[in-house]
Design a protein around this motif. Sequence first.
Motif, PDB file in Angstrom:
ATOM      1  N   HIS A  57       0.847  -1.199   0.000  1.00 36.36           N
ATOM      2  CA  HIS A  57       0.000   0.000   0.000  1.00 36.36           C
ATOM      3  C   HIS A  57       0.879   1.245   0.000  1.00 36.36           C
ATOM      4  N   TYR A  58       0.623   2.143  -0.948  1.00 31.86           N
ATOM      5  CA  TYR A  58       1.424   3.361  -1.108  1.00 31.86           C
ATOM      6  C   TYR A  58       0.546   4.599  -0.864  1.00 31.86           C
ATOM      7  N   ALA A  59       1.236   5.744  -0.574  1.00 31.20           N
ATOM      8  CA  ALA A  59       0.508   7.007  -0.366  1.00 31.20           C
ATOM      9  C   ALA A  59      -0.046   7.536  -1.681  1.00 31.20           C
ATOM     10  N   CYS A  60       0.695   7.330  -2.791  1.00 32.41           N
ATOM     11  CA  CYS A  60       0.256   7.841  -4.092  1.00 32.41           C
ATOM     12  C   CYS A  60       0.964   7.082  -5.212  1.00 32.41           C
ATOM     13  N   LEU A  61       0.462   7.246  -6.431  1.00 27.44           N
ATOM     14  CA  LEU A  61       1.005   6.535  -7.589  1.00 27.44           C
ATOM     15  C   LEU A  61       2.496   6.846  -7.789  1.00 27.44           C
ATOM     16  N   GLU A  62       2.863   8.119  -7.642  1.00 21.26           N
ATOM     17  CA  GLU A  62       4.264   8.511  -7.874  1.00 21.26           C
ATOM     18  C   GLU A  62       5.221   7.693  -7.010  1.00 21.26           C
ATOM     19  N   ASP A  63       4.814   7.394  -5.772  1.00 22.16           N
ATOM     20  CA  ASP A  63       5.698   6.670  -4.850  1.00 22.16           C
ATOM     21  C   ASP A  63       5.975   5.239  -5.294  1.00 22.16           C
ATOM     22  N   THR A  64       5.175   4.721  -6.234  1.00 16.03           N
ATOM     23  CA  THR A  64       5.349   3.317  -6.640  1.00 16.03           C
ATOM     24  C   THR A  64       6.425   3.163  -7.713  1.00 16.03           C
ATOM     25  N   THR A  71       2.380  -0.079 -17.177  1.00  9.17           N
ATOM     26  CA  THR A  71       1.913  -0.138 -18.568  1.00  9.17           C
ATOM     27  C   THR A  71       0.935   1.030 -18.745  1.00  9.17           C
ATOM     28  N   PRO A  72       0.739   1.483 -20.007  1.00 13.98           N
ATOM     29  CA  PRO A  72      -0.125   2.663 -20.205  1.00 13.98           C
ATOM     30  C   PRO A  72      -1.540   2.470 -19.670  1.00 13.98           C
ATOM     31  N   TRP A  73      -2.175   1.321 -19.964  1.00 13.51           N
ATOM     32  CA  TRP A  73      -3.569   1.176 -19.519  1.00 13.51           C
ATOM     33  C   TRP A  73      -3.662   1.070 -18.002  1.00 13.51           C
ATOM     34  N   ALA A  74      -2.692   0.402 -17.387  1.00 14.65           N
ATOM     35  CA  ALA A  74      -2.728   0.265 -15.923  1.00 14.65           C
ATOM     36  C   ALA A  74      -2.588   1.642 -15.272  1.00 14.65           C
ATOM     37  N   GLN A  75      -1.717   2.455 -15.833  1.00 16.27           N
ATOM     38  CA  GLN A  75      -1.527   3.794 -15.274  1.00 16.27           C
ATOM     39  C   GLN A  75      -2.783   4.652 -15.453  1.00 16.27           C
ATOM     40  N   HIS A  76      -3.422   4.512 -16.625  1.00 22.20           N
ATOM     41  CA  HIS A  76      -4.662   5.251 -16.888  1.00 22.20           C
ATOM     42  C   HIS A  76      -5.731   4.872 -15.848  1.00 22.20           C
ATOM     43  N   LEU A  77      -5.856   3.580 -15.635  1.00 23.48           N
ATOM     44  CA  LEU A  77      -6.881   3.099 -14.694  1.00 23.48           C
ATOM     45  C   LEU A  77      -6.558   3.519 -13.256  1.00 23.48           C
ATOM     46  N   ALA A  78      -5.304   3.366 -12.872  1.00 27.16           N
ATOM     47  CA  ALA A  78      -4.912   3.738 -11.506  1.00 27.16           C
ATOM     48  C   ALA A  78      -5.137   5.227 -11.270  1.00 27.16           C
ATOM     49  N   SER A 193     -14.865  -0.925 -16.679  1.00 24.12           N
ATOM     50  CA  SER A 193     -15.166  -0.591 -18.073  1.00 24.12           C
ATOM     51  C   SER A 193     -15.414   0.906 -18.222  1.00 24.12           C
ATOM     52  N   THR A 194     -16.167   1.491 -17.289  1.00 22.39           N
ATOM     53  CA  THR A 194     -16.461   2.924 -17.355  1.00 22.39           C
ATOM     54  C   THR A 194     -15.183   3.748 -17.228  1.00 22.39           C
ATOM     55  N   LEU A 195     -14.323   3.351 -16.293  1.00 21.52           N
ATOM     56  CA  LEU A 195     -13.096   4.132 -16.072  1.00 21.52           C
ATOM     57  C   LEU A 195     -12.155   4.053 -17.275  1.00 21.52           C
ATOM     58  N   LEU A 196     -12.283   2.985 -18.066  1.00 24.17           N
ATOM     59  CA  LEU A 196     -11.402   2.837 -19.230  1.00 24.17           C
ATOM     60  C   LEU A 196     -12.012   3.396 -20.510  1.00 24.17           C
ATOM     61  N   LEU A 197     -13.266   3.855 -20.439  1.00 31.56           N
ATOM     62  CA  LEU A 197     -13.895   4.432 -21.634  1.00 31.56           C
ATOM     63  C   LEU A 197     -13.045   5.581 -22.148  1.00 31.56           C
ATOM     64  N   GLY A 198     -12.850   5.632 -23.452  1.00 32.00           N
ATOM     65  CA  GLY A 198     -12.085   6.727 -24.010  1.00 32.00           C
ATOM     66  C   GLY A 198     -10.599   6.454 -24.011  1.00 32.00           C
ATOM     67  N   PHE A 199     -10.152   5.411 -23.347  1.00 31.49           N
ATOM     68  CA  PHE A 199      -8.713   5.101 -23.359  1.00 31.49           C
ATOM     69  C   PHE A 199      -8.379   4.323 -24.625  1.00 31.49           C
ATOM     70  N   GLN A 200      -8.920   3.120 -24.724  1.00 32.94           N
ATOM     71  CA  GLN A 200      -8.887   2.358 -25.963  1.00 32.94           C
ATOM     72  C   GLN A 200      -9.952   1.295 -25.788  1.00 32.94           C
ATOM     73  N   GLU A 201     -10.246   0.526 -26.810  1.00 28.44           N
ATOM     74  CA  GLU A 201     -11.295  -0.478 -26.721  1.00 28.44           C
ATOM     75  C   GLU A 201     -11.233  -1.206 -25.381  1.00 28.44           C
ATOM     76  N   PRO A 202     -12.119  -0.926 -24.438  1.00 34.98           N
ATOM     77  CA  PRO A 202     -12.057  -1.696 -23.209  1.00 34.98           C
ATOM     78  C   PRO A 202     -12.591  -3.097 -23.442  1.00 34.98           C
ATOM     79  N   SER A 203     -11.889  -4.102 -22.996  1.00 27.02           N
ATOM     80  CA  SER A 203     -12.428  -5.446 -23.133  1.00 27.02           C
ATOM     81  C   SER A 203     -12.094  -6.236 -21.877  1.00 27.02           C
ATOM     82  N   VAL A 204     -12.848  -5.971 -20.880  1.00 29.10           N
ATOM     83  CA  VAL A 204     -12.646  -6.659 -19.613  1.00 29.10           C
ATOM     84  C   VAL A 204     -13.013  -8.124 -19.813  1.00 29.10           C
ATOM     85  N   SER A 205     -12.142  -9.022 -19.376  1.00 28.99           N
ATOM     86  CA  SER A 205     -12.390 -10.451 -19.607  1.00 28.99           C
ATOM     87  C   SER A 205     -13.682 -10.869 -18.918  1.00 28.99           C
TER      88      SER A 205
END
Length: 330
Positions: A57-64, A71-78, A193-205
């Motif tokens: 568990h981190y205080a913020c994304l930058e600290d990780t 990866t780009p999509w993981a960062q977008h979602l986080a 799925s909602t959080l990834l809208l507009g990023f690229q084709e979301p395709s949650v398994s």
Amino acid sequence: MIFTDINRAINLLLNKEVVALPTETVYGLAGLGYDEQAVQHIYALKNRPQHNPLILHYACLEDTRTDVVWTPWAQHLAAACWPGPLTLVLSLTPTSRIPLAATGGLNSAAIRVPSHPMIQNILRALPGPLAAPSANLSGQLSPTTAAHVAKDLDVPILDGGPCVYGLESTILDGRTWPINILRPGALSVEDISTLLLGFQEPSVSDYAPGKGDAITTNPAPDIKVLCPGQLLAHYAPKKPLRLNATHIKDGEGLLAFGPPLLGANVCVQLSLEGNTTQAAANLFAALHQLDQSACQTIAVMPIPQTGLGCAINDRLLRACAAFAPATCSV
Ligand code: AMP
Ligand code: MG
């Protein structure tokens, strides 16, 4: 020992002690994430198998960034979800300071940024992340209040009230696309799925545990490989569960979802209006309550596989598997 002073928790942690802390998902058993001794102490207190890696568990994304490769999509979602109930598994950097003990010897780590104000303030005061699995004995019900923690563990407990979600975080493999959900949790597939809208084709398994199958066929083999700690029998109350109940048998208590079945001498309601978010928040507290009641076994009414219903059914299946795997399905 239950207390509410966060400075006391900070001092204990800096002294490499282990402290139970509130998060928005469930209570965590926290220790300094870069300290091998603190990490080993967590495993010992929980009686947790060494191969079951911990979430950092981190205080913020930058600290990780010094510990994991994004990866780009993981960062977008986080960026869209944190602080919040999303855990991502990412590759370790060559400079990572996370001890092997915390990752189960893997070259990846599970990370998240929690939103509960108490753990957020604590993380900001510490020099690095906290390793924090749920604050219960391995395999038992997760704690959603300080009192639940005290039932299982003799550790200092910071009381931050009942957990808002009451269900563990959703774990995704952040290294690969399309997305693999390693553990359904407090962030629903619909939310992802909602959080990834507009990023690229979301395709949650299309991961829906127990979807009509016998539990012995779930989770799929590749999920087992990616997520070594996802033990099938888990999250178990002390009493056997019967899922999908449409009537009550002798001696059964009822875990109700919606208008309750008649005939149970003990009935604990998850959500009268059939709301899966409300049901998730009540799930573990309800199972703790039924465990302490006079009933011998627990009948569970059907819960839909929508919203947080998917994660609730995952936990119920695993709880059921602790007693009679062959009979469990939703
Ligand atoms: P918890 O049991 O809530 O502490 O969540 C930890 C879970 O995260 C473990 O049981 C694993 O299933 C998963 N996990 C943690 N680290 C990794 C990793 N490096 N790779 C895959 N899964 C992981
Ligand atoms: Mg746990």
